[in-house]
Design a protein around this motif. Structure first.
Motif, short mmCIF file in Angstrom:
data_model
loop_
_atom_site.label_atom_id
_atom_site.label_comp_id
_atom_site.label_asym_id
_atom_site.label_seq_id
_atom_site.Cartn_x
_atom_site.Cartn_y
_atom_site.Cartn_z
N VAL A 20 0.79 -1.24 0.01
CA VAL A 20 -0.05 -0.06 -0.11
C VAL A 20 0.82 1.15 0.02
N ASN A 21 1.72 1.11 0.81
CA ASN A 21 2.97 2.29 0.75
C ASN A 21 3.68 2.70 -0.36
N ILE A 22 3.89 1.56 -1.13
CA ILE A 22 4.59 1.60 -2.49
C ILE A 22 3.52 2.35 -3.37
N ALA A 41 6.18 -6.18 -7.85
CA ALA A 41 7.11 -6.95 -6.97
C ALA A 41 6.61 -6.74 -5.36
N SER A 42 6.02 -5.60 -5.22
CA SER A 42 5.55 -5.41 -3.83
C SER A 42 4.31 -6.30 -3.33
N VAL A 43 3.61 -6.41 -4.38
CA VAL A 43 2.24 -7.24 -4.15
C VAL A 43 2.72 -8.63 -4.04
N SER A 44 3.95 -9.20 -4.96
CA SER A 44 4.24 -10.45 -4.84
C SER A 44 4.62 -10.87 -3.75
N VAL A 75 12.12 -4.97 -4.53
CA VAL A 75 11.62 -3.69 -4.21
C VAL A 75 12.67 -2.99 -3.52
N ARG A 76 13.51 -3.31 -2.79
CA ARG A 76 14.31 -2.71 -2.12
C ARG A 76 15.42 -2.11 -3.21
N SER A 77 15.83 -3.16 -4.14
CA SER A 77 16.50 -2.52 -5.20
C SER A 77 16.09 -1.38 -5.94
#
Length: 124
Positions: A20-22, A41-44, A75-77
């Motif tokens: 959600v934040n992404i 990627a975040s949803v994954s 995501v972090r990358s």
């Protein structure tokens, strides 16, 4: 008593929050391919936790937890790249990176607990 539903797994909840934040952080970003990649990627992360949990065996669950870690790393990358591309400020990205790091530690802890369950003879 064990966890009965993936919705009760704290790291799944935190992964949902990160997603959600992404979405919020990139909602006005006009680089649609970048935005699509980081949101997918975040949803994954949470989806892999959920899917693995419902596979009903520890080896399958662990395999999907490793997929979740990989998506989290992606995501972090991308967050580091977002700083360099000036899509986010250092402060905005740092908060998301901290959340991602916390999720990675929690998933790793979950994997360790599944490994320990196997060593103790718990059903796998």
């Amino acid at each position: 008593m064990g966890i009965k539903r993936f919705e009760d797994i704290i790291v799944w909840q935190k992964a949902q929050d990160l997603s959600v934040n992404i979405y919020e952080a990139f909602k006005n970003n006009r680089d649609y391919s970048f935005k699509d990649q980081i949101t997918r990627a975040s949803v994954s992360i949470s989806n892999n936790i959920a899917e693995g949990f419902d596979r009903s065996t520890n080896p399958d669950f662990k395999r999907f937890l490793y997929f979740a870690i990989a998506s989290n790393s992606e995501v972090r990358s991308m967050l580091y790249l977002a700083i360099r591309l000036k899509f986010l400020t250092q402060k905005e990205a740092s908060r998301l990176i901290e959340n991602s790091n916390e999720i990675a530690k929690m998933i790793s802890g979950l994997i360790k607990s599944l490994n320990n369950a196997k060593k103790l003879g718990t059903k796998t």
